[in-house]
Motif scaffolding. Sequence first.
Motif, mmCIF file in Angstrom:
data_model
loop_
_atom_site.group_PDB
_atom_site.id
_atom_site.type_symbol
_atom_site.label_atom_id
_atom_site.label_comp_id
_atom_site.label_asym_id
_atom_site.label_seq_id
_atom_site.Cartn_x
_atom_site.Cartn_y
_atom_site.Cartn_z
ATOM 1 N N SER A 18 0.824 -1.218 0.000
ATOM 2 C CA SER A 18 0.000 0.000 0.000
ATOM 3 C C SER A 18 0.855 1.264 0.000
ATOM 4 O O SER A 18 0.461 2.279 -0.568
ATOM 5 N N ARG A 19 2.033 1.187 0.606
ATOM 6 C CA ARG A 19 2.942 2.350 0.623
ATOM 7 C C ARG A 19 3.708 2.483 -0.683
ATOM 8 O O ARG A 19 3.875 3.583 -1.202
ATOM 9 N N GLU A 20 4.197 1.349 -1.202
ATOM 10 C CA GLU A 20 5.139 1.392 -2.322
ATOM 11 C C GLU A 20 4.502 1.218 -3.702
ATOM 12 O O GLU A 20 5.009 1.770 -4.672
ATOM 13 N N ALA B 13 -9.118 -7.219 9.004
ATOM 14 C CA ALA B 13 -9.755 -6.276 9.922
ATOM 15 C C ALA B 13 -8.730 -5.349 10.541
ATOM 16 O O ALA B 13 -8.992 -4.166 10.759
ATOM 17 N N HIS B 14 -7.540 -5.876 10.827
ATOM 18 C CA HIS B 14 -6.478 -5.030 11.388
ATOM 19 C C HIS B 14 -6.210 -3.861 10.459
ATOM 20 O O HIS B 14 -6.063 -2.730 10.904
ATOM 21 N N ILE B 15 -6.191 -4.133 9.147
ATOM 22 C CA ILE B 15 -5.909 -3.081 8.173
ATOM 23 C C ILE B 15 -7.122 -2.169 8.017
ATOM 24 O O ILE B 15 -7.005 -0.951 8.033
ATOM 25 N N VAL B 16 -8.310 -2.730 7.888
ATOM 26 C CA VAL B 16 -9.524 -1.973 7.612
ATOM 27 C C VAL B 16 -9.995 -1.183 8.808
ATOM 28 O O VAL B 16 -10.404 -0.020 8.681
ATOM 29 N N ILE B 17 -9.947 -1.775 9.986
ATOM 30 C CA ILE B 17 -10.540 -1.181 11.178
ATOM 31 C C ILE B 17 -9.571 -0.282 11.927
ATOM 32 O O ILE B 17 -9.954 0.728 12.497
ATOM 33 N N SER B 18 -8.291 -0.627 11.933
ATOM 34 C CA SER B 18 -7.310 0.153 12.706
ATOM 35 C C SER B 18 -7.105 1.536 12.142
ATOM 36 O O SER B 18 -7.274 1.818 11.038
#
Length: 174
Positions: A41-43, A169-174
């Motif tokens: 997502s960053r690169e 969920a860690h990616i979507v919710i955090s």
Amino acid sequence: MSRAERMKRDLRYFLGADWKPDIKSMPVSVREYVAYIEEVSRERPICLLPYVYHNWMAILAGGQIIRRLATHGMSLPHGKGVSMFAFDGETRASLKRRFKDSVCSIKLDAETRKQVLDESTKVFVQNNSVIRMARMRISTLAQAKAICKCGTMLAGVVAGTIILIAGVAHIVIS
């Protein structure tokens, strides 16, 4: 098609009402997967497209099978633990067609197209790796049947799906 609230509800059903996204408590393979997605997502943000595509297609297609099998095999109360796989209103076929058409309409140059296709292969391998890990953690048929009354393979798929959802969920919710 937002699934964040439904993900939280399902994960809280399986993992407890006080569940919060906590990547540190995830299996190593899930932590590595999430770290890799964050790196992409960053690169190379366009390379997130295969993750979104594969996961949505899985939810819209195979998720229905998992929902039915988990509901019956685990004797889940109606809608509990599987709300992520339920869609109100528009049919799954219509959603799949609309989503696929949207993805196919994205214009990519040859190099970017190759990167996206290469990433697509990685998605498939990584998702299967997490599901395999979950199946290995369910070491005996008795343990599998305690989780899911339909055998080791399904229990692994259901457990792997729950673990994948928790990682996402860690990616979507955090």
